[in-house]
Every structure is written in structure tokens, then in C-alpha cells.
Design a protein around this motif. Structure first.
Motif, PDB file in Angstrom:
ATOM      1  N   TRP A  95     -62.609  48.955 -12.857  1.00 53.02           N
ATOM      2  CA  TRP A  95     -62.846  47.578 -13.269  1.00 53.02           C
ATOM      3  C   TRP A  95     -61.882  47.242 -14.402  1.00 53.02           C
ATOM      4  O   TRP A  95     -61.700  48.039 -15.308  1.00 53.02           O
ATOM      5  CB  TRP A  95     -64.281  47.414 -13.756  1.00 53.02           C
ATOM      6  N   VAL A  96     -61.266  46.068 -14.328  1.00 60.90           N
ATOM      7  CA  VAL A  96     -60.314  45.637 -15.355  1.00 60.90           C
ATOM      8  C   VAL A  96     -60.657  44.223 -15.795  1.00 60.90           C
ATOM      9  O   VAL A  96     -60.804  43.325 -14.968  1.00 60.90           O
ATOM     10  CB  VAL A  96     -58.855  45.683 -14.823  1.00 60.90           C
ATOM     11  N   LEU A  97     -60.789  44.050 -17.078  1.00 59.45           N
ATOM     12  CA  LEU A  97     -61.007  42.735 -17.657  1.00 59.45           C
ATOM     13  C   LEU A  97     -59.658  42.212 -18.114  1.00 59.45           C
ATOM     14  O   LEU A  97     -59.055  42.745 -19.043  1.00 59.45           O
ATOM     15  CB  LEU A  97     -61.977  42.840 -18.841  1.00 59.45           C
ATOM     16  N   ASP A  98     -59.162  41.189 -17.430  1.00 54.85           N
ATOM     17  CA  ASP A  98     -57.845  40.636 -17.725  1.00 54.85           C
ATOM     18  C   ASP A  98     -57.919  39.766 -18.969  1.00 54.85           C
ATOM     19  O   ASP A  98     -58.586  38.735 -18.979  1.00 54.85           O
ATOM     20  CB  ASP A  98     -57.358  39.824 -16.527  1.00 54.85           C
ATOM     21  N   ALA A  99     -57.241  40.208 -20.024  1.00 56.90           N
ATOM     22  CA  ALA A  99     -57.330  39.534 -21.317  1.00 56.90           C
ATOM     23  C   ALA A  99     -56.735  38.133 -21.300  1.00 56.90           C
ATOM     24  O   ALA A  99     -57.178  37.262 -22.027  1.00 56.90           O
ATOM     25  CB  ALA A  99     -56.637  40.378 -22.391  1.00 56.90           C
ATOM     26  N   GLU A 100     -55.738  37.891 -20.477  1.00 57.57           N
ATOM     27  CA  GLU A 100     -55.088  36.581 -20.490  1.00 57.57           C
ATOM     28  C   GLU A 100     -55.567  35.665 -19.380  1.00 57.57           C
ATOM     29  O   GLU A 100     -55.619  34.464 -19.543  1.00 57.57           O
ATOM     30  CB  GLU A 100     -53.572  36.746 -20.400  1.00 57.57           C
ATOM     31  N   GLY A 101     -55.895  36.257 -18.252  1.00 50.52           N
ATOM     32  CA  GLY A 101     -56.230  35.441 -17.087  1.00 50.52           C
ATOM     33  C   GLY A 101     -57.684  35.066 -16.953  1.00 50.52           C
ATOM     34  O   GLY A 101     -58.054  34.346 -16.040  1.00 50.52           O
ATOM     35  N   TRP A 102     -58.553  35.571 -17.856  1.00 45.51           N
ATOM     36  CA  TRP A 102     -59.972  35.256 -17.811  1.00 45.51           C
ATOM     37  C   TRP A 102     -60.565  35.627 -16.471  1.00 45.51           C
ATOM     38  O   TRP A 102     -61.321  34.870 -15.877  1.00 45.51           O
ATOM     39  CB  TRP A 102     -60.224  33.785 -18.119  1.00 45.51           C
ATOM     40  N   GLN A 103     -60.192  36.826 -15.994  1.00 46.49           N
ATOM     41  CA  GLN A 103     -60.690  37.307 -14.718  1.00 46.49           C
ATOM     42  C   GLN A 103     -61.174  38.737 -14.849  1.00 46.49           C
ATOM     43  O   GLN A 103     -60.626  39.516 -15.627  1.00 46.49           O
ATOM     44  CB  GLN A 103     -59.585  37.260 -13.655  1.00 46.49           C
ATOM     45  N   ALA A 113     -63.436  34.769 -11.597  1.00 45.77           N
ATOM     46  CA  ALA A 113     -63.069  34.009 -12.790  1.00 45.77           C
ATOM     47  C   ALA A 113     -64.249  33.976 -13.752  1.00 45.77           C
ATOM     48  O   ALA A 113     -65.406  33.927 -13.333  1.00 45.77           O
ATOM     49  CB  ALA A 113     -62.661  32.592 -12.404  1.00 45.77           C
ATOM     50  N   LEU A 114     -63.947  34.013 -15.043  1.00 44.06           N
ATOM     51  CA  LEU A 114     -64.981  34.052 -16.077  1.00 44.06           C
ATOM     52  C   LEU A 114     -64.928  32.801 -16.939  1.00 44.06           C
ATOM     53  O   LEU A 114     -63.851  32.263 -17.193  1.00 44.06           O
ATOM     54  CB  LEU A 114     -64.776  35.275 -16.977  1.00 44.06           C
ATOM     55  N   ASN A 115     -66.107  32.367 -17.409  1.00 42.75           N
ATOM     56  CA  ASN A 115     -66.123  31.297 -18.398  1.00 42.75           C
ATOM     57  C   ASN A 115     -66.084  31.938 -19.785  1.00 42.75           C
ATOM     58  O   ASN A 115     -66.106  33.165 -19.907  1.00 42.75           O
ATOM     59  CB  ASN A 115     -67.327  30.368 -18.204  1.00 42.75           C
ATOM     60  N   LEU A 116     -66.037  31.125 -20.824  1.00 41.59           N
ATOM     61  CA  LEU A 116     -65.864  31.655 -22.175  1.00 41.59           C
ATOM     62  C   LEU A 116     -66.991  32.592 -22.605  1.00 41.59           C
ATOM     63  O   LEU A 116     -66.724  33.708 -23.053  1.00 41.59           O
ATOM     64  CB  LEU A 116     -65.689  30.516 -23.179  1.00 41.59           C
TER      65      LEU A 116
END
Length: 195
Positions: A95-103, A113-116
């Protein structure tokens, strides 16, 4: 290549026994890596096919080493920017949390896609994988007024995210409740946010 993970592949077309383009297609199907073709031969048609099907960049020999290094650096930067760096073969993906892409990327590379608020809570959980994070600390990630925040909103946030991850990509969110404590990210060391 089967024994270790890698991020970039510098590949020639003229390999003994097999075309480098065939190798690039097989690698692209099994790995999410950057592929740079470096070759002294190859028609314009092969170049176009290679760039469309598998290669991220195409260099023609003779090429100065500085150009090769700059090309590899550029491809690596683009992969990191799009949250695709350091993704490993299927048996090692994570699992990878993309710091820039909010994914949030699942091990099979599908993403949600993630919300804030979701992004802030997951970033905190992924920062200490395997360790329970107190509910109050997670709530503090999404609000500065703890006393006015209904703690059930945290449960609802995680519940909705779990459901969306399951509906969109058919996977279970790697976050579990720890009774009386908070939540824990069930990911291994190194499965934190990408750079």
C-alpha cells in the motif's frame, strides 16, 4: 530481476537471443518501473512502437554518459511525482499513500482518491505502521477544536473510506480499530507515504 526489486531499467534492443523490445513488454506487464531504451540500432517504427508500448525514453548510441544519467534522473522524477516509484513485483507490492496526488494505491496498483480529512488521518497512521494511534491524536489531525468535534465523525470517516476502497478496487483498507485505543495501519515498514 526476479531476485530483487528495482525502479529503473536501462535496456538495449540488441540482446542475445531476444529483442530488447520483447523484454521491455514483459517487464512492463509485470513491474511498474521506468524503462529507458539505449540502442545503436532500431528503426523509426521500432522507436515509436517502443515508446507507445513500454519505454519511457529512447536514446540512440553513441550517447554521452551525462545524457544517460540526466534521462534516468528525469524518468525517476516523473515516476516519483506520479506516485509510481519504487513499486515492486506483485509478490512484494504494498500500500502506498501518494503524498502529492492525494491517492491511496493498493498492492495491485489500483488507487482511490482521498479527500483532505482522509489524507490527514491516513498520513498519520502510515507514519507509524503497526502502531496504534490514539483517537484523540487522529482527531487532532483534522480539527484544531477537539472539544467541539464529535468523535463519531472519526469512525464515520474511516467507515466510509473502507467502504469506498472496497467498492472501487475490491480491497480491504489496511486500517483496523484497536479497542479502547484508536486505529492502526496494518502495513509493513516502508509502506508509508511516497516522496
Amino acid at each position: 530481476m526476479l531476485a530483487t526489486s528495482f525502479d529503473l531499467l536501462l535496456l538495449d534492443i540488441g540482446l542475445s537471443g531476444e529483442s530488447g523490445l520483447d523484454v521491455a513488454r514483459r517487464v512492463r506487464a509485470a513491474y511498474a518501473v521506468g524503462i529507458v531504451m539505449l540502442t545503436g540500432r532500431g528503426s523509426r517504427h521500432e522507436q515509436i512502437t517502443g515508446l507507445r508500448e513500454s519505454a519511457d525514453a529512447w536514446l540512440v548510441k553513441p550517447t554521452e554518459i551525462e545524457v544517460v544519467a540526466a534521462t534516468l534522473s528525469s524518468v525517476a522524477w516523473r515516476l516519483r511525482r506520479h506516485g509510481m516509484a519504487a513499486r515492486k513485483p506483485a509478490r512484494e507490492r504494498q500500500w502506498v499513500l501518494d503524498a502529492e496526488g492525494w491517492q491511496l494505491f493498493a498492492p495491485d496498483e489500483r488507487c482511490v482518491a482521498l479527500n483532505l480529512p482522509e489524507r490527514l488521518v491516513l498520513a498519520r497512521l502510515f507514519a507509524t505502521p503497526g502502531e496504534a494511534v490514539q483517537r484523540q491524536e487522529l482527531i487532532a489531525c483534522v480539527t484544531s477544536t477537539l472539544e467541539d468535534f464529535d468523535s463519531r465523525r472519526l469512525e464515520m470517516l474511516i467507515h466510509r473510506l473502507r467502504r469506498r476502497v472496497l467498492d472501487q478496487i475490491g480491497a480491504s483498507l489496511p486500517v483496523r480499530a484497536v479497542r479502547g485505543r484508536g486505529y492502526v495501519a496494518l502495513v509493513s515498514e516502508g509502506q508509508r507515504a511516497s516522496d
